[in-house]
Structures are given as structure tokens and as C-alpha cells.
Enzyme design. Structure first.
Site, short mmCIF file in Angstrom:
data_model
loop_
_atom_site.label_atom_id
_atom_site.label_comp_id
_atom_site.label_asym_id
_atom_site.label_seq_id
_atom_site.Cartn_x
_atom_site.Cartn_y
_atom_site.Cartn_z
N CYS A 1 2.31 0.25 -8.48
CA CYS A 1 3.45 0.92 -7.85
C CYS A 1 4.59 1.14 -8.82
O CYS A 1 5.39 2.05 -8.64
CB CYS A 1 3.95 0.09 -6.66
SG CYS A 1 2.73 -0.12 -5.35
N GLY B 1 0.82 -1.20 0.00
CA GLY B 1 0.00 0.00 0.00
C GLY B 1 0.86 1.25 0.00
O GLY B 1 1.98 1.25 -0.50
N SER B 2 0.33 2.30 0.58
CA SER B 2 0.99 3.61 0.52
C SER B 2 2.15 3.70 1.51
O SER B 2 2.14 3.05 2.56
CB SER B 2 -0.02 4.71 0.82
OG SER B 2 -0.37 4.71 2.20
N GLU C 1 3.73 10.21 -6.30
CA GLU C 1 3.16 9.08 -7.04
C GLU C 1 1.72 9.42 -7.43
O GLU C 1 0.85 9.56 -6.57
CB GLU C 1 3.18 7.82 -6.17
CG GLU C 1 2.66 6.60 -6.88
CD GLU C 1 2.71 5.35 -6.01
OE1 GLU C 1 2.89 4.25 -6.58
OE2 GLU C 1 2.57 5.46 -4.78
N GLU D 1 5.62 -3.43 0.97
CA GLU D 1 5.74 -3.10 -0.45
C GLU D 1 4.96 -1.81 -0.68
O GLU D 1 3.72 -1.81 -0.67
CB GLU D 1 5.19 -4.24 -1.32
CG GLU D 1 5.92 -5.56 -1.15
CD GLU D 1 7.37 -5.50 -1.59
OE1 GLU D 1 7.73 -4.58 -2.36
OE2 GLU D 1 8.15 -6.37 -1.16
N LEU D 2 5.67 -0.71 -0.87
CA LEU D 2 5.05 0.60 -0.84
C LEU D 2 5.09 1.27 -2.22
O LEU D 2 5.06 0.59 -3.23
CB LEU D 2 5.72 1.44 0.24
CG LEU D 2 5.80 0.73 1.62
CD1 LEU D 2 6.53 1.59 2.63
CD2 LEU D 2 4.41 0.35 2.13
#
Length: 470
Positions: free
Chosen positions: A279, A224-225, A373, A244-245
């Protein structure tokens, strides 16, 4: 209309406030979920812990169960893909591709279950002892998954967690939870004992702290963020985490690019696939000044060939973004960039939750569309003059997941490998390239740990030293 609650010990518990799941094409209610409270979260984690302590499957049993789940999914892939179209707003082809990728991710996870092993340890100063390591499961793993790939990214957590012998509590994104609800049922059908794979539904803002504060959780795995990832890390203490960003993926196209058409095609298609909601979607494109004009012209032509999906036709190239609110945010970033001097070379318009594939030129690093992003169907192109300069510009970010570099010069390739501050450096392809078997993870604010079944299973197990004195 289906309603799902919480999957605890192999049974559905319908308890808690009802929250609608919206069809992203029609903006109408598609399904309903119940939202967990602290008592439900405690119950599900307790069940997972008790089951983990009671049931120990062999590696072959874990392999067979995970493989069975993959076979069941293969038989139902059209049904499951249709769920992704409705709840995630995917195009039909993107939805089917995600299901097919998920099947392969599960098969790879199943195979890794039989490979999990330690190694011998040399004791050069003691001839009367033998030392070796074994890998043991962490225990209860809480998996928190995102809306953008709610099937395959969930499998990237569930497959390795079960393969390593853990019990799992899954909290899917509240915007796209139905595919996860189907997944727990599939694992039960595949033969997984009740209590080893559980699910709680609800908004992260409501139930997130209940999950993070429970002492019976051994590990958190989250996609996520960066903001939420930082919060999870701050609350998880010394327990294991895989995060996992985000990323604002740079892609460099040097003047010696071997195949300009390939570079343009990949940058455009991978910038807009899944409506740019990945991402590692192409976002920042840096093109050498000697080929800049040609590249932009070819990119515009490629964009004009792309087709938006619609309520009546999901067979196009680009579906809606996850919500109208996000579409409005993306539109506002485009408008802000325009007010700061950017030019729209293609697209730029919004209708409801649909945003046209948009190309911005004459941008600079201070604009949100470049330095943050965007997570939408927007790409930017900037020109540069020297390769060393563009490497510095690519690195000028707080994030570092993956980067793409197009060059035929071996010195540039080696320099890129050494100097680019990213978890993955993709040469002569774009940042969006991902094979589900490869190690996947970032540096800086893009996260910690690695995914990919062989790598995730290491994260989701502990290495225990054994010393035998004889």
C-alpha cells in the site's frame, strides 16, 4: 499436496468446496483449501464467542503464549519463508524478511499485553467519589487479511487482538491462506486455549457477507482495497472497524536534497520491493526541475541493476505479481499510459506473471499509473518548479496513507508536516518506510484506525468508566 479446511476450537474441519492455491512461480496447484459456507461461519463465530465468555487469561498468560509463538516461528522461519515464496510469489530475501518482521511484531504485541491499563479520572465537584477507567476486550474480532504480506499483516491483527484478551476469527486471503493455516497451529502449540484463535477459509465474495452479518462479532479489522473497505464499513453498522486500505504513494525530491544517491536508491528499491505490491510502495515521484534529468538518469541506472526472480532462482530482487491476471492489468495500464504520451525509461515488458521493474516519465495526473493505485512494479516521475505547487499535487488524490519528502530546508519540512494530507509524513525517506512498532494508518479513502501493536491494542479494547461512591 496439503489440504486445509477451517480451524474451529482447536481442530481442523474439512468441509466445503475445494479451492486450489496456486504456486505463483509455476502456476501449478500448490495446496487446497475448503471454502466455508454460512453454517460453518456461524459455527466458528459461536465457538469464538462462547470461548471468550468462558476463558479469561491473565496479562502474563497472554504475554507468555504470544512470546512462545514468536519463539516457535523463529525455529521454523526458513520453512515458513518457503511457504511465502510459493504461495505469495515473494523473492527468498523478501519472504525471510517478512517472517523476521512478524516475529518482532509478535514480541511487541506480547509486551503490550502487560501494559494495557486505564487511568484515573478527576471529579472536581465531588469529594465522595473516585473515578477511573479500565480497558476491556471487545469480544469476537474478525480479522480479514491481504495477499501481499500474508504473514506479518496477519500478525499485526492477531497479536494485538489476543494481547487485549479477545477471541479471533481469521479469514485469510484465498490467494495466500497456507501461511495463516500454519499460524493457527503454531498458536495452539504455544499454549493458546482452543477457541480463542479460529480460522475460516474461502473467497471473500462467497463468505464475506456471512462474516459481516453475524451479530456476535464485536469488531472487524481489514487490510485490502478501498472498495472492499467501504463495503465492510457500510455493512458493519455501529461496530468497531479498523481499515487499512490503499494509496498511490507520492514521494517528493526537492532541489536541496542532501543526498541524491540515497534518494534515488530508496525510491527505486522501495518502488519495486515485493513487486510493488504494498500500500505504501513508491509510485508517484515528484522531482524538482533543476535536478530532474540527473535523477531520472540515476534511477534508470539503478533499475538496470535489479534482477528478476525465476522459477529456478528465487534469490533475485523481484518476484512475480500475485497472478497473471494482475500482471496483464498492470501491463494494460502501462500501454494505456504510453498511448497517452508517457515514455518508458526502463522496463515495461511482461512475461506471464512477471512484470519488469518499470519507470515511466512524461506522465500526467490523468493517467491511471499516476492517479490510481497500480499495485505493481511501476514507478512514475514528474517534474515540478515550486515546493508549494508539489504539495498540492501530492494531495490531489482520494487516498492518504503515507508520503515521502526529501529536503534539507526546515521551512519545507515544517510546511510538509502541516499541509500534506496523509497519515504518515516521512522526511528524508520514502513513503514505504515502516517500523512495525509505529502508528500506521491513513486518512481519506486510505482507511480508519491505527495499526502497530501499541496502537492496535487500543483499537481492540474498550475503555470502561468506573465510579466508586463511598
Amino acid at each position: 499436496m496439503e489440504t486445509f479446511g477451517h480451524f474451529i476450537n482447536g481442530q481442523w474441519l474439512l468441509a466445503g468446496e475445494l479451492v486450489p492455491v496456486i504456486n505463483k512461480y509455476t502456476n501449478e496447484n500448490y495446496a487446497m483449501i475448503h471454502e466455508a459456507d454460512k453454517q460453518t461461519v456461524t459455527q466458528v463465530i459461536d465457538v469464538a464467542k462462547q470461548t471468550f465468555e468462558k476463558i479469561e487469561l491473565t496479562a502474563t498468560e497472554r504475554y507468555e503464549i504470544i512470546y512462545n509463538a514468536a519463539q516457535i516461528i523463529g525455529q521454523r522461519k526458513k520453512e515458513l519463508a518457503n511457504i511465502l515464496v510459493s504461495e505469495a510469489g515473494k523473492s527468498s530475501k523478501d519472504a525471510l524478511m517478512e517472517i523476521e518482521r512478524g516475529i518482532q511484531t509478535l514480541i511487541a504485541s506480547a509486551e503490550e499485553a502487560k501494559k494495557l491499563a486505564g487511568h484515573g479520572v478527576a471529579l472536581p465537584n465531588d469529594s465522595e467519589k473516585i473515578a477511573f477507567t479500565v480497558r476491556v476486550p471487545v469480544g469476537v474480532i474478525v480479522a480479514i487479511t491481504p495477499f501481499n504480506f500474508p504473514f506479518n499483516l496477519t500478525i499485526h491483527k492477531i497479536g494485538p487482538a489476543i494481547a487485549a484478551g479477545n477471541a479471533v476469527v481469521l479469514k485469510p486471503a484465498e490467494l495466500t491462506p497456507i501461511i495463516a493455516c500454519k499460524l493457527v497451529e503454531i498458536f495452539k502449540e504455544a499454549g493458546l486455549p482452543d477457541g480463542l484463535f479460529n480460522l475460516v477459509n474461502g473467497r471473500g465474495s462467497v463468505i464475506g457477507d456471512h462474516l459481516l452479518e453475524n451479530p456476535n462479532v464485536g469488531m472487524y479489522t481489514f487490510t485490502g482495497s478501498p472498495k472492499v473497505g467501504q463495503y465492510i464499513k457500510s455493512k458493519s453498522g455501529i461496530r468497531k472497524v479498523t481499515l487499512e486500505l490503499g494509496n498511490n504513494s507520492p514521494n517528493i525530491v526537492h532541489e536541496d536534497v542532501a543526498d541524491m544517491e540515497k534518494a534515488v536508491n530508496l525510491c527505486v528499491t522501495r518502488g519495486f520491493s515485493n513487486a510493488g505490491q504494498a500500500c505504501i510502495s513508491v509510485q508517484r515521484i515528484y522531482v524538482h526541475e533543476n535536478i530532474y534529468e540527473q535523477f531520472v538518469e540515476m534511477a534508470v541506472q539503478q533499475i538496470q541493476k535489479l534482477q528478476l526472480c525465476s522459477i529456478d532462482n528465487t534469490d533475485g530482487d523481484i518476484g512475480p505479481v500475485i497472478s497473471e491476471r494482475e500482471a496483464i492489468r498492470i501491463e494494460s495500464w502501462i500501454e494505456e499510459a504510453k498511448s497517452q504520451g508517457a515514455k518508458v525509461a526502463a522496463g515495461g515488458k511482461r512475461a506471464g506473471s512477471f512484470v519488469e521493474p518499470t519507470l515511466l516519465i512524461d506522465v500526467d495526473h490523468s493517467m491511471k499509473v499516476v492517479c490510481e493505485e497500480i499495485f505493481g512494479p511501476v514507478i512514475t516521475i514528474q517534474k515540478y518548479s515550486s515546493f508549494h505547487e508539489v504539495i498540492e499535487r501530492a494531495n490531489d488524490t482520494t487516498m492518504g496513507l503515507q508520503v515521502g519528502v526529501f529536503t534539507s530546508n526546515i521551512r519545507n519540512i515544517l510546511y510538509s508536516m502541516k499541509k500534506l494530507q496523509f497519515g504518515g509524513v516521512i522526511i528524508n525517506n520514502v513513503s514505504t518506510y515502516r517500523e512495525d512498532l509505529m502508528p500506521y494508518g491513513g486518512v481519506k479513502n486510505s482507511g480508519v484506525g491505527k495499526e502497530g501493536p501499541a496502537y492496535a491494542i487500543q483499537e481492540m479494547s474498550e475503555e470502561k468508566l468506573v465510579v466508586l461512591d463511598y
